[in-house]
Scaffold this motif. Structure first.
Motif, PDB file in Angstrom:
ATOM      1  N   ARG A 120       0.842  -1.199   0.000  1.00 43.31           N
ATOM      2  CA  ARG A 120       0.000   0.000   0.000  1.00 43.31           C
ATOM      3  C   ARG A 120       0.875   1.247   0.000  1.00 43.31           C
ATOM      4  NH1 ARG A 120      -5.481  -1.225   0.785  1.00 43.31           N
ATOM      5  NH2 ARG A 120      -5.895   0.993   0.741  1.00 43.31           N
ATOM      6  N   HIS A 121       2.010   1.187   0.721  1.00 37.84           N
ATOM      7  CA  HIS A 121       2.908   2.341   0.739  1.00 37.84           C
ATOM      8  C   HIS A 121       3.387   2.680  -0.662  1.00 37.84           C
ATOM      9  CE1 HIS A 121       4.187   2.390   5.254  1.00 37.84           C
ATOM     10  NE2 HIS A 121       2.920   2.663   5.051  1.00 37.84           N
ATOM     11  N   SER A 122       3.640   1.619  -1.449  1.00 33.27           N
ATOM     12  CA  SER A 122       4.130   1.882  -2.810  1.00 33.27           C
ATOM     13  C   SER A 122       3.050   2.585  -3.627  1.00 33.27           C
ATOM     14  CB  SER A 122       4.570   0.574  -3.481  1.00 33.27           C
ATOM     15  OG  SER A 122       3.468  -0.284  -3.618  1.00 33.27           O
ATOM     16  N   HIS A 123       1.813   2.220  -3.385  1.00 31.73           N
ATOM     17  CA  HIS A 123       0.706   2.881  -4.096  1.00 31.73           C
ATOM     18  C   HIS A 123       0.624   4.350  -3.685  1.00 31.73           C
ATOM     19  CE1 HIS A 123      -3.141   3.716  -5.857  1.00 31.73           C
ATOM     20  NE2 HIS A 123      -3.722   3.903  -4.688  1.00 31.73           N
ATOM     21  N   VAL A 124       0.734   4.596  -2.385  1.00 35.96           N
ATOM     22  CA  VAL A 124       0.682   5.981  -1.884  1.00 35.96           C
ATOM     23  C   VAL A 124       1.844   6.772  -2.466  1.00 35.96           C
ATOM     24  CG1 VAL A 124       0.808   7.430   0.181  1.00 35.96           C
ATOM     25  CG2 VAL A 124      -0.506   5.298   0.242  1.00 35.96           C
ATOM     26  N   GLU A 125       3.020   6.155  -2.473  1.00 36.98           N
ATOM     27  CA  GLU A 125       4.208   6.841  -3.017  1.00 36.98           C
ATOM     28  C   GLU A 125       4.032   7.169  -4.494  1.00 36.98           C
ATOM     29  OE1 GLU A 125       8.095   5.413  -0.437  1.00 36.98           O
ATOM     30  OE2 GLU A 125       7.135   3.971  -1.777  1.00 36.98           O
ATOM     31  N   ARG A 164       6.475  19.083  -3.043  1.00 35.40           N
ATOM     32  CA  ARG A 164       7.814  18.464  -3.084  1.00 35.40           C
ATOM     33  C   ARG A 164       8.575  18.684  -1.785  1.00 35.40           C
ATOM     34  NH1 ARG A 164       9.133  20.347  -9.263  1.00 35.40           N
ATOM     35  NH2 ARG A 164       7.611  18.958 -10.213  1.00 35.40           N
ATOM     36  N   THR A 165       8.229  19.754  -1.088  1.00 35.47           N
ATOM     37  CA  THR A 165       8.787  19.982   0.251  1.00 35.47           C
ATOM     38  C   THR A 165       7.608  20.209   1.197  1.00 35.47           C
ATOM     39  OG1 THR A 165       8.926  22.329  -0.238  1.00 35.47           O
ATOM     40  CG2 THR A 165      10.925  21.033  -0.595  1.00 35.47           C
ATOM     41  N   ARG A 166       7.937  20.324   2.467  1.00 31.39           N
ATOM     42  CA  ARG A 166       6.845  20.528   3.424  1.00 31.39           C
ATOM     43  C   ARG A 166       6.115  21.833   3.067  1.00 31.39           C
ATOM     44  NH1 ARG A 166       5.647  19.201   8.932  1.00 31.39           N
ATOM     45  NH2 ARG A 166       4.421  20.889   9.844  1.00 31.39           N
ATOM     46  N   PRO A 167       4.831  21.746   2.728  1.00 28.18           N
ATOM     47  CA  PRO A 167       4.141  22.938   2.225  1.00 28.18           C
ATOM     48  C   PRO A 167       3.697  23.872   3.345  1.00 28.18           C
ATOM     49  CG  PRO A 167       2.683  21.057   2.201  1.00 28.18           C
ATOM     50  CD  PRO A 167       3.982  20.558   2.705  1.00 28.18           C
ATOM     51  N   SER A 168       3.654  25.159   3.008  1.00 33.13           N
ATOM     52  CA  SER A 168       3.064  26.133   3.927  1.00 33.13           C
ATOM     53  C   SER A 168       1.547  26.111   3.728  1.00 33.13           C
ATOM     54  CB  SER A 168       3.597  27.531   3.595  1.00 33.13           C
ATOM     55  OG  SER A 168       3.192  27.875   2.283  1.00 33.13           O
ATOM     56  N   LEU A 202       4.288  15.936   4.905  1.00 32.06           N
ATOM     57  CA  LEU A 202       4.715  16.834   5.989  1.00 32.06           C
ATOM     58  C   LEU A 202       6.081  16.470   6.545  1.00 32.06           C
ATOM     59  CD1 LEU A 202       1.338  17.322   7.898  1.00 32.06           C
ATOM     60  CD2 LEU A 202       2.500  18.929   6.374  1.00 32.06           C
ATOM     61  N   ASN A 203       6.418  15.205   6.479  1.00 33.90           N
ATOM     62  CA  ASN A 203       7.730  14.765   7.007  1.00 33.90           C
ATOM     63  C   ASN A 203       8.483  13.953   5.967  1.00 33.90           C
ATOM     64  OD1 ASN A 203       7.109  15.658   9.841  1.00 33.90           O
ATOM     65  ND2 ASN A 203       5.519  14.107   9.604  1.00 33.90           N
ATOM     66  N   PRO A 204       8.820  14.575   4.845  1.00 37.55           N
ATOM     67  CA  PRO A 204       9.450  13.801   3.757  1.00 37.55           C
ATOM     68  C   PRO A 204      10.748  13.140   4.184  1.00 37.55           C
ATOM     69  CG  PRO A 204       9.526  16.177   3.310  1.00 37.55           C
ATOM     70  CD  PRO A 204       8.694  16.003   4.523  1.00 37.55           C
ATOM     71  N   GLU A 205      11.462  13.773   5.149  1.00 38.48           N
ATOM     72  CA  GLU A 205      12.759  13.219   5.567  1.00 38.48           C
ATOM     73  C   GLU A 205      12.604  11.834   6.205  1.00 38.48           C
ATOM     74  OE1 GLU A 205      11.319  15.912   6.724  1.00 38.48           O
ATOM     75  OE2 GLU A 205      11.035  15.627   8.870  1.00 38.48           O
ATOM     76  N   CYS A 206      11.437  11.561   6.768  1.00 44.78           N
ATOM     77  CA  CYS A 206      11.217  10.263   7.418  1.00 44.78           C
ATOM     78  C   CYS A 206      10.965   9.150   6.401  1.00 44.78           C
ATOM     79  CB  CYS A 206      10.024  10.331   8.359  1.00 44.78           C
ATOM     80  SG  CYS A 206      10.251  11.501   9.694  1.00 44.78           S
ATOM     81  N   TRP A 207      10.704   9.522   5.153  1.00 42.41           N
ATOM     82  CA  TRP A 207      10.326   8.523   4.147  1.00 42.41           C
ATOM     83  C   TRP A 207      11.350   8.395   3.028  1.00 42.41           C
ATOM     84  CZ3 TRP A 207       6.039   5.612   5.109  1.00 42.41           C
ATOM     85  CH2 TRP A 207       5.194   6.084   6.116  1.00 42.41           C
ATOM     86  N   SER A 208      12.426   9.216   3.106  1.00 45.18           N
ATOM     87  CA  SER A 208      13.394   9.158   2.004  1.00 45.18           C
ATOM     88  C   SER A 208      14.406   8.050   2.258  1.00 45.18           C
ATOM     89  CB  SER A 208      14.090  10.506   1.863  1.00 45.18           C
ATOM     90  OG  SER A 208      14.632  10.912   3.093  1.00 45.18           O
TER      91      SER A 208
END
Lengths: 170, 126
Positions: B2-7, B21-25, B120-126
């Motif tokens: 499912r994560h791959s689908h979300v990604e 692409r980055t944490r949005p305001s 919101l936390n892209p660094e946790c998923w890279s």
């Protein structure tokens, strides 16, 4: 020889009895058939009845035509027809009053139907971020329905030119 | 799985909306909503942080004015995820209204949370 179907024989017998006091011309006029056709029918029982003749006979006798009768479905317990929990009475009343207001404001049938669908199924909103899992109380459910009306239905209809009073959903 | 689908969906959406692409305001998210034709409204909503609603083909995200403002960004992304991941245009209503309170767990809620978290936390998923 006569009619083969018992129901046709019975119908013919009732018809002959009913037209006895009248002339062929009077019956023909009443049934929309030719005088000659009535005379022939009255003189001798036919071997079969045309569908149209059967229908006209029934009309003259004031009987419903089984071919056009609507059969009522067997009764189903109300609860069995509902897949969703029943809305509290205050919520149902508010929804009906709101839909009436939409109608009076000029909303189309489609607009009203879609509003009903959205509001009556609001109990099972899945795409909602819930703050807790407990079911809402009656007062809160009414507030939720009003919120849906205020957020989605009223602004859309006002944009479409319907004069919906927004204060009803506050 | 499912994560791959979300990604995959997020990658597509990042092409359409560079703001993701980055944490949005907050203002960046408002631009995304505007581009998607989604209306944002605020009103008191008992028991819910937010709602995703469709009426007459128009989508609305309603935010609860009684809930903490700090959650708004997360809630909007969560609801956007439902729209992008789970809504089938062919089945206009069905995907929206299939769950009740008695359904304890729905994988789609996990998907939406994962999506919001990835944005919101892209660094946790890279």
């Amino acid at each position: 020889m006569g009619l083969k179907r018992p129901e046709d024989r019975a119908l013919y017998a009732r018809w002959v009895k009913a037209i006895a006091p009248f002339t062929d011309g009077e019956v023909a006029e009443r049934m929309g058939m030719s005088e000659r056709g009535i005379a022939k029918l009255r003189a001798e029982e036919p071997t079969r009845l045309e569908n149209r003749t059967r229908k006209l006979m029934r009309q003259l006798l004031g009987e419903p035509d089984p071919a056009t009768m609507v059969r009522e479905r067997p009764a189903i317990p109300y609860a069995a027809t509902k897949s969703q929990p029943v809305l509290p009475e205050s919520v149902r009343i508010w929804i009906q009053e709101f839909l009436l207001r939409l109608t009076k404001a000029g909303a189309t049938e489609d607009e009203v139907d879609e509003a009903r669908l959205l509001l009556t199924r609001s109990d099972v909103l899945s795409y909602a971020s819930r703050m807790h899992d407990e079911p809402l109380g009656e007062k809160e459910r009414l507030q939720l329905v009003k919120a849906i009306a205020a957020a989605a239905i009223i602004p859309t209809l006002r944009k479409a030119g319907r004069k919906v009073d927004a204060s009803f959903a506050r | 799985m499912r994560h791959s689908h979300v990604e995959r969906v997020l990658a597509e959406k990042r092409e359409q909306h560079p703001e993701l692409r980055t944490r949005p305001s907050w203002s960046a998210i408002e631009r995304v909503l505007q581009r998607e034709g989604i209306t944002l409204r605020r009103c008191p909503i008992p028991g819910h942080f937010g709602l995703l609603l469709q009426y007459r083909g128009r989508w609305t995200i309603a935010l609860n004015t009684l809930a903490p403002v700090a959650r708004n960004l997360y809630v909007v992304l969560h609801e956007l995820a439902h729209l992008w991941l789970h809504h089938s245009p062919a089945a206009q209503w069905e995907p929206l209204f299939t769950m009740g309170y008695d359904v304890g767990h729905d994988a789609r809620e996990d998907d939406a949370d994962t999506f919001a978290s990835m944005v919101l936390n892209p660094e946790c998923w890279s």
